[in-house]
Design an enzyme around this catalytic site. Structure first.
Site, PDB file in Angstrom:
ATOM      1  N   ASP A 144      -6.671   0.576   1.735  1.00 41.00           N
ATOM      2  CA  ASP A 144      -5.291   0.885   2.079  1.00 41.00           C
ATOM      3  C   ASP A 144      -5.166   2.293   2.644  1.00 41.00           C
ATOM      4  OD1 ASP A 144      -6.034   1.843  -0.384  1.00 41.00           O
ATOM      5  OD2 ASP A 144      -4.229   1.198  -1.440  1.00 41.00           O
TER       6      ASP A 144
ATOM      7  N   SER B  61       1.340   3.505  -2.329  1.00 43.99           N
ATOM      8  CA  SER B  61       0.685   4.660  -2.958  1.00 43.99           C
ATOM      9  C   SER B  61      -0.249   5.360  -1.981  1.00 43.99           C
ATOM     10  CB  SER B  61      -0.089   4.213  -4.199  1.00 43.99           C
ATOM     11  OG  SER B  61       0.774   3.660  -5.163  1.00 43.99           O
ATOM     12  N   ALA B  62      -1.047   4.582  -1.267  1.00 45.62           N
ATOM     13  CA  ALA B  62      -1.948   5.168  -0.275  1.00 45.62           C
ATOM     14  C   ALA B  62      -1.159   5.794   0.870  1.00 45.62           C
ATOM     15  CB  ALA B  62      -2.892   4.101   0.268  1.00 45.62           C
ATOM     16  N   ALA B  63      -0.107   5.120   1.293  1.00 45.78           N
ATOM     17  CA  ALA B  63       0.678   5.616   2.430  1.00 45.78           C
ATOM     18  C   ALA B  63       1.337   6.952   2.112  1.00 45.78           C
ATOM     19  CB  ALA B  63       1.720   4.583   2.844  1.00 45.78           C
TER      20      ALA B  63
ATOM     21  N   GLY C 277       0.791  -1.227   0.000  1.00 50.13           N
ATOM     22  CA  GLY C 277       0.000   0.000   0.000  1.00 50.13           C
ATOM     23  C   GLY C 277       0.819   1.269   0.000  1.00 50.13           C
TER      24      GLY C 277
END
Length: 304
Positions: free
Chosen positions: A136, A93-95, A91
């Site tokens: 995410d 990209s979300a982080a 995850g």
């Protein structure tokens, strides 16, 4: 010179993979490998990036949303640093999106409640990917282990859920968007069959929640195996994932399944203290890489 540093965790999907995209509940846990974003005051006009790789799409989307909320943002330098590879499917990209929006809110002294951060980050991710459940994003914002329904309709913490997991990486970077779209096509072509699979996975989430709270790991492991059977039926597993899952089971894992979109990336195995080292060794012998991550990590936070 003003500097703010924040970090947010990656994630592992425990139950309800893919079904979450269609409105069914899932269970996700945040992991202790984190994405850090630093903002430093700059004399130069604009926003300067010093980032991992060359992909700034998620940062650009987050910046656009931040400017729509708070006006023009300039004279800052942005640096990203990750404790996990973007290739692993935890995850990233979300982080990075969550971290960037949160660090901007802190740097600009603009209060942003968790649900506001979730909504802004989810929109940014959708602006880039076009598809996604937001699970995410929720893991990065809230941390811990949560029951989640698409779009943040439900974000419920689950107590007592620090699972004894082993995480194995296949060495194959999966294309999440492509796999999600493939499942969408299967749903369109055979809606009754795919809907039954999703309903069954949603039912597993309801059944496993009290077992997680009670730390009934043997039963949780059985539910994990059931979830993997449904994912096989959905066609999102792979030969490499299956080889790691089988190796883990033969070495004494209580349950094992892929985590996330499938096609590659990671699998998870539920273990005991006595079987952990045997399961890790078996996964490595089958060609997997052990990811030393701990579940139930804290959500986004200020570091400096």
């Amino acid at each position: 010179m003003k500097t703010v540093v924040v970090s947010s965790p990656g994630k592992l999907l425990l139950f309800g993979d893919h079904a979450v995209v269609y409105g069914y509940p899932c269970i996700v846990t945040a992991v202790d490998q984190r994405m850090m974003v630093t903002i430093t005051e700059s004399e130069k006009d604009g926003v300067m990036y010093d980032v991992l790789g060359s992909d700034t799409r998620f940062l650009d989307a987050a910046l656009h949303i931040a400017q729509s909320l708070w006006g023009n943002i300039s004279h800052i330098a942005v640096q990203t640093k990750s404790q996990f590879s973007e290739k692993i499917g935890l995850g990233s990209s979300a982080a990075v999106t969550v971290s960037f929006l949160f660090v901007l809110s802190k740097y600009l002294s603009k209060p942003l409640k968790p649900i506001g951060l979730f909504n802004a980050a989810y929109k940014a991710v959708l602006d880039v990917q076009g598809v996604g459940s937001g699970v995410d994003v929720a893991a990065s914002v809230y941390g811990g282990t949560i029951r989640y329904v698409m779009g943040g309709k439900e974000i419920m913490p689950i107590d007592g859920s620090v699972l004894p997991l082993v995480v194995g990486y296949t060495g194959i970077k999966a294309d999440t968007a492509t796999i999600v779209n493939d499942v969408k096509k299967k749903y369109e072509d055979n809606p009754e069959k795919v809907k039954r699979i999703f309903e069954a996975m949603g039912g597993l989430v309801d059944q496993v929640m009290p077992r997680l709270v009670d730390k009934d790991w043997e039963r949780v492991g059985k539910f994990m195996d059931f979830n993997q059977e449904y994912l096989r039926d959905l066609g999102v597993s792979s030969e490499k994932l299956e080889s790691l899952i089988l190796a883990a089971k033969h070495a004494g894992a209580l349950g094992a399944k892929l985590s996330g979109a499938g096609g590659g990336d990671c699998m998870i195995a539920l273990v005991t203290n006595d079987t952990r080292k045997f399961v890790e060794s078996a996964i490595e012998k089958a060609g997997g890489q052990i990811m030393h991550v701990k579940p139930n990590a804290k959500g986004v936070r200020v570091e400096v």
